[in-house]
Design a protein around this motif. Structure first.
Motif, PDB file in Angstrom:
ATOM      1  N   VAL A 215       0.586  -1.151  -0.029  1.00 43.12           N
ATOM      2  CA  VAL A 215       0.146   0.067   0.086  1.00 43.12           C
ATOM      3  C   VAL A 215       0.913   1.101  -0.063  1.00 43.12           C
ATOM      4  N   VAL A 216       1.961   1.260   0.964  1.00 40.97           N
ATOM      5  CA  VAL A 216       2.829   2.192   1.128  1.00 40.97           C
ATOM      6  C   VAL A 216       3.561   2.684  -0.394  1.00 40.97           C
ATOM      7  N   GLU A 217       3.951   1.607  -1.021  1.00 40.66           N
ATOM      8  CA  GLU A 217       4.657   1.722  -2.458  1.00 40.66           C
ATOM      9  C   GLU A 217       3.522   2.131  -3.573  1.00 40.66           C
ATOM     10  N   GLU A 218       2.370   1.668  -3.584  1.00 38.45           N
ATOM     11  CA  GLU A 218       1.652   2.006  -4.788  1.00 38.45           C
ATOM     12  C   GLU A 218       0.600   3.231  -4.597  1.00 38.45           C
TER      13      GLU A 218
ATOM     14  N   GLU B 110       3.099   6.561  33.780  1.00 38.57           N
ATOM     15  CA  GLU B 110       3.108   8.038  33.501  1.00 38.57           C
ATOM     16  C   GLU B 110       3.342   8.125  31.826  1.00 38.57           C
ATOM     17  N   LEU B 111       2.349   8.651  31.358  1.00 38.23           N
ATOM     18  CA  LEU B 111       2.215   8.546  30.031  1.00 38.23           C
ATOM     19  C   LEU B 111       2.636  10.208  29.374  1.00 38.23           C
ATOM     20  N   ARG B 112       3.252  10.078  28.737  1.00 39.78           N
ATOM     21  CA  ARG B 112       3.630  11.633  27.884  1.00 39.78           C
ATOM     22  C   ARG B 112       3.580  11.564  26.553  1.00 39.78           C
ATOM     23  N   GLN B 113       2.894  12.406  25.714  1.00 41.00           N
ATOM     24  CA  GLN B 113       3.274  12.635  24.329  1.00 41.00           C
ATOM     25  C   GLN B 113       4.207  13.640  24.087  1.00 41.00           C
ATOM     26  N   VAL B 114       5.152  13.711  23.499  1.00 41.45           N
ATOM     27  CA  VAL B 114       6.343  14.642  23.399  1.00 41.45           C
ATOM     28  C   VAL B 114       6.617  14.940  21.959  1.00 41.45           C
ATOM     29  N   ARG B 115       6.875  16.306  21.606  1.00 43.69           N
ATOM     30  CA  ARG B 115       7.237  16.559  20.340  1.00 43.69           C
ATOM     31  C   ARG B 115       8.639  16.095  19.982  1.00 43.69           C
ATOM     32  N   VAL B 116       8.974  15.619  19.018  1.00 46.96           N
ATOM     33  CA  VAL B 116      10.346  15.162  18.547  1.00 46.96           C
ATOM     34  C   VAL B 116      10.548  15.511  17.114  1.00 46.96           C
ATOM     35  N   PRO B 117      11.846  15.735  16.703  1.00 46.34           N
ATOM     36  CA  PRO B 117      12.166  15.979  15.201  1.00 46.34           C
ATOM     37  C   PRO B 117      11.528  14.891  14.379  1.00 46.34           C
ATOM     38  N   PHE B 118      11.153  15.139  13.098  1.00 44.69           N
ATOM     39  CA  PHE B 118      11.004  14.171  12.163  1.00 44.69           C
ATOM     40  C   PHE B 118      12.382  13.178  11.845  1.00 44.69           C
ATOM     41  N   GLY B 119      13.466  13.906  11.696  1.00 43.09           N
ATOM     42  CA  GLY B 119      14.704  13.101  11.161  1.00 43.09           C
ATOM     43  C   GLY B 119      15.274  14.007  10.268  1.00 43.09           C
ATOM     44  N   VAL B 120      14.996  13.267   9.009  1.00 42.54           N
ATOM     45  CA  VAL B 120      15.360  14.032   7.853  1.00 42.54           C
ATOM     46  C   VAL B 120      14.297  14.650   7.018  1.00 42.54           C
ATOM     47  N   VAL B 121      14.743  15.869   6.658  1.00 40.72           N
ATOM     48  CA  VAL B 121      13.553  16.494   5.589  1.00 40.72           C
ATOM     49  C   VAL B 121      14.126  16.647   4.523  1.00 40.72           C
ATOM     50  N   GLY B 122      13.269  16.354   3.320  1.00 35.54           N
ATOM     51  CA  GLY B 122      13.716  16.742   2.056  1.00 35.54           C
ATOM     52  C   GLY B 122      12.837  17.934   1.536  1.00 35.54           C
ATOM     53  N   LEU B 193      15.273  10.807  -4.448  1.00 31.45           N
ATOM     54  CA  LEU B 193      14.931  11.395  -3.298  1.00 31.45           C
ATOM     55  C   LEU B 193      13.541  11.169  -2.792  1.00 31.45           C
ATOM     56  N   MET B 194      12.859  11.079  -3.733  1.00 36.59           N
ATOM     57  CA  MET B 194      11.394  10.607  -3.682  1.00 36.59           C
ATOM     58  C   MET B 194      11.232   9.036  -3.387  1.00 36.59           C
ATOM     59  N   ARG B 195      12.423   8.205  -3.652  1.00 34.41           N
ATOM     60  CA  ARG B 195      11.981   6.774  -3.592  1.00 34.41           C
ATOM     61  C   ARG B 195      12.861   6.582  -1.977  1.00 34.41           C
ATOM     62  N   ALA B 196      13.384   7.506  -1.584  1.00 31.20           N
ATOM     63  CA  ALA B 196      14.353   7.124  -0.198  1.00 31.20           C
ATOM     64  C   ALA B 196      13.516   6.907   0.884  1.00 31.20           C
ATOM     65  N   ARG B 197      12.571   6.046   0.899  1.00 34.10           N
ATOM     66  CA  ARG B 197      11.883   5.850   2.209  1.00 34.10           C
ATOM     67  C   ARG B 197      12.552   5.326   3.063  1.00 34.10           C
ATOM     68  N   GLY B 198      12.486   5.483   4.264  1.00 28.43           N
ATOM     69  CA  GLY B 198      13.368   5.003   5.488  1.00 28.43           C
ATOM     70  C   GLY B 198      14.508   5.937   5.753  1.00 28.43           C
ATOM     71  N   LEU B 199      15.136   6.398   4.744  1.00 31.29           N
ATOM     72  CA  LEU B 199      16.133   7.505   4.861  1.00 31.29           C
ATOM     73  C   LEU B 199      15.834   8.595   5.285  1.00 31.29           C
ATOM     74  N   VAL B 200      14.638   9.222   4.426  1.00 35.06           N
ATOM     75  CA  VAL B 200      13.925  10.502   4.411  1.00 35.06           C
ATOM     76  C   VAL B 200      12.671  10.309   4.978  1.00 35.06           C
ATOM     77  N   SER B 219       6.264   9.827  -5.206  1.00 37.43           N
ATOM     78  CA  SER B 219       6.909   9.657  -4.152  1.00 37.43           C
ATOM     79  C   SER B 219       6.525   8.529  -3.114  1.00 37.43           C
ATOM     80  N   THR B 220       7.378   7.558  -2.472  1.00 35.86           N
ATOM     81  CA  THR B 220       7.115   6.640  -1.568  1.00 35.86           C
ATOM     82  C   THR B 220       7.470   7.329   0.001  1.00 35.86           C
ATOM     83  N   VAL B 221       8.130   8.278  -0.337  1.00 34.31           N
ATOM     84  CA  VAL B 221       8.446   8.934   1.001  1.00 34.31           C
ATOM     85  C   VAL B 221       7.198   9.773   1.525  1.00 34.31           C
TER      86      VAL B 221
END
Lengths: 417, 417
Positions: A215-218, B110-122, B193-200, B219-221
């Protein structure tokens, strides 16, 4: 366009029209519908169970594994549980209309960010027919029309359930097209759903890793990825050993077929000599096969891990295991192998805990608690459509608020720039 | 894999490593970096302007339109503005670590929902080289490593800017790979870049509708769609006519090349006889060409609208115009043609306003205010990476919080299920 593609675009267009009415429905309207749907499920039990018996017979004739047949099978009790689920959703707060933030700007404009339904949600899921009612209930309460694409093995059950839910909707004056089955059994119909950008606002696949990846791919429709869990428990040198044993055993064996079960054990080198024999014994007592690194493999009954083991979501009484130098070794291992679902540390040293919590980039990071707690029910959400393992929109267990978007409402008095 | 694909995966992998350090950086670290980046841009002005002159010369030689050349051109003042932009971002609150919600569960977890960075943005964007510094600053502050893919027409400028920013990062002890250009000029590098799912983790395309559509399709990202605006102003029978005239003129003419400019005017039938001559005069006075329906076309100087006009984002002194029966007619028209960016109503009747606000499903719905207000700066966000016109994750102007994901942190004391 194939016939299936055409049919999918047709139901999606009708869902879009229904979503316009649903967006304006009050909480009272929606709760009345949920109760009507619950009552109708119970009342129609004979019809639904008969349809389900067809699916079960077909699965058995095809030689499907008994545990899958069990997941497919409905009973009076399971139907009652589905109905109760709908009533519970009726009892939850309506996310639509919640003001997420707001302020009056310097120029007097009143700004509000308000929760609104997505519009049309597509669900693609496997086997279990109870998902049909669960998803319909959660989508309805959050103001979304839903397109349901269950597995073909449950097609008679799903058709019977959806027919009952639709007539309940009509009975309370809401559009029946708020709940629809995606027509067609072919992959073409799934494909059409994935390409219905503009007609479908979000797709949520629930099922195995293969389904979700395809699903993610397509899909050109935005997707929320759910549920693949290669979850780790890291036992630090500062851990309380009894807590660590209890958490490892619970996380691995409490229920093995679920995404928040532990699949990998990491142990700080400094306590390996003491902890390894104890944890190996405890896991063996529960029938767990340990796929261990060199260090673990020194012990009797531990199977030597292959390269693939550390990345495997077993969903069975198997666990991969490794000794790491310290918390940074654990973090590196988790970065390399975790699916980003739930990773736990057992430790008492605060500096170590802070480092683990900050560095491990997963939907849930647990401290001195079993990974099994990552769950909408455990988190107190009341209803859960799935557990997101992606970073956009929703991450972790998704309750009703996660089934909404927002819009900005800006109120002026003739304001121009 | 082509050479470009390989290079893109290489820079993305290095961005991932840099993102691990960035996620742990304190606000003080990041603000120091932003100030260093700002100072470095000003100090390196001669080098950057020289590189920019190459791009400008190349564009002029290729016969690029003067307004595009202008957007490409950097000056001492524009560089200073870019530096000021970075300093402003330093002054904004750090979204990372914000606790979005939290509670102590019945079992003591104790449950907290905390903002974190995405990681890598294209970022994939066109022409303007100031976006290079803006995006780098916003991504850095939100703890994200960024991969910048500007247009080839700005390649010398972008390369010079990025080199300056990277050496400023090194100077304050942050990883230079937090800001990188995507190598390669070919479509292959965009595709990689658009297919770098997992890296971006997320792609944000900024530019024309064609660019954005192609990214969404391929894009699959996960993608955040931005910025296409076919914005409407609906003038109800209950409107204050002077307010309506001012808002229509402002929304259309204040700045025509932007996504929050009005592109379509809808008027309630009951006031058409009175309002049409006045609004037509006012728009004509400002040099606007009106593409009107049958009713509008009765007036001198109004061009008859084609079927395509109502769906067109002109980005020029053109506006489509139609008379509708009532607010429901306006809602239907907007549902059919709006891009879901910003739609406004001018009205005084509260029932009508409520209906319009509830039924119009756009990122921003404005009441008695110009569509031009849909903007991160106007909303008080301090910095804006773009305006999302999709429903997942972020909708409307995106500031720093929208550049983050969240994670759940669950603290127990040996909790098991």
């Amino acid at each position: 366009m194939t016939h299936d593609t055409e049919s999918v675009r047709d139901v999606a267009s009708r869902a879009r029209v229904a979503s316009h009415d649903l967006a304006l429905a009050t909480r009272a309207d929606k709760d009345a519908a949920l109760h009507a749907m619950a009552d109708a499920l119970v009342a129609a039990a004979p019809t639904i169970l008969e349809a389900n018996a067809d699916d079960v017979a077909r699965a058995e004739a095809a030689g499907v594994a008994p545990n899958i047949v069990d997941r497919l099978t409905l009973t009076q009790e399971r139907l009652a549980a589905m109905a109760d689920g709908l009533r519970e959703v009726a009892g939850l707060a309506d996310p639509v209309g919640e003001v997420v933030r707001g302020s009056t700007l310097a120029n007097g404009l009143e700004l509000r960010q308000v929760r609104v339904p997505f519009g049309v949600v597509g669900m693609i899921y496997e086997a279990r027919p109870n998902v049909t009612a669960d998803a319909a209930g959660i989508c309805l309460k959050s103001g979304n029309a839903v397109l349901l694409r269950g597995s073909s093995s449950a097609r008679s059950s799903n058709a019977a359930i959806v027919e009952v839910l639709r007539s309940a909707l009509t009975g309370v004056g809401l559009p029946e097209d708020a709940v629809q089955l995606v027509p067609g059994d072919s992959h073409d119909s799934v494909k059409a759903l994935m390409r219905a950008r503009g007609l479908v606002d979000v797709l949520i696949p629930r099922g195995g890793a293969g389904l979700i990846r395809s699903v993610v791919e397509e899909s050109t429709v935005p997707v929320i990825e759910t549920g693949v869990g290669n979850c780790h428990v890291y036992v630090d040198a500062s851990a309380d050993i009894d807590q660590a044993l209890a958490i490892v055993v619970n996380a691995k064996t409490h229920r093995t077929s679920v995404c928040n079960a532990a699949e990998s054990l990491l142990v700080h080198a400094d306590i390996a000599d003491d902890f390894l024999p104890r944890v190996i014994d405890a896991l063996h007592e529960h029938g767990v096969t340990i796929h261990g690194d060199e260090r673990f493999s020194e012990y009797d009954g531990v199977v030597e891990a292959t390269a693939a083991d550390h990345g495997t979501e077993y969903l069975s009484l198997d666990i991969s295991a490794a000794v790491v130098a310290d918390v940074d070794g654990a973090i590196d291992h988790i970065r390399a192998y975790s699916s980003g679902h739930s990773d736990a540390i057992v430790a008492n040293d605060q500096t170590t805990i802070r480092r683990f919590v900050a560095a491990v980039d997963s939907a849930a990071v647990l401290v001195n608690a079993s990974t099994r707690f990552t769950d909408g029910g455990e988190f107190g959400f009341g209803a859960e459509i799935g557990i997101s393992t992606q970073k956009l929109h929703a991450r972790g267990p998704m309750g009703l608020p996660e089934m909404t978007s927002t819009k900005y409402v800006v109120i002026g008095a003739g304001h121009t720039r």
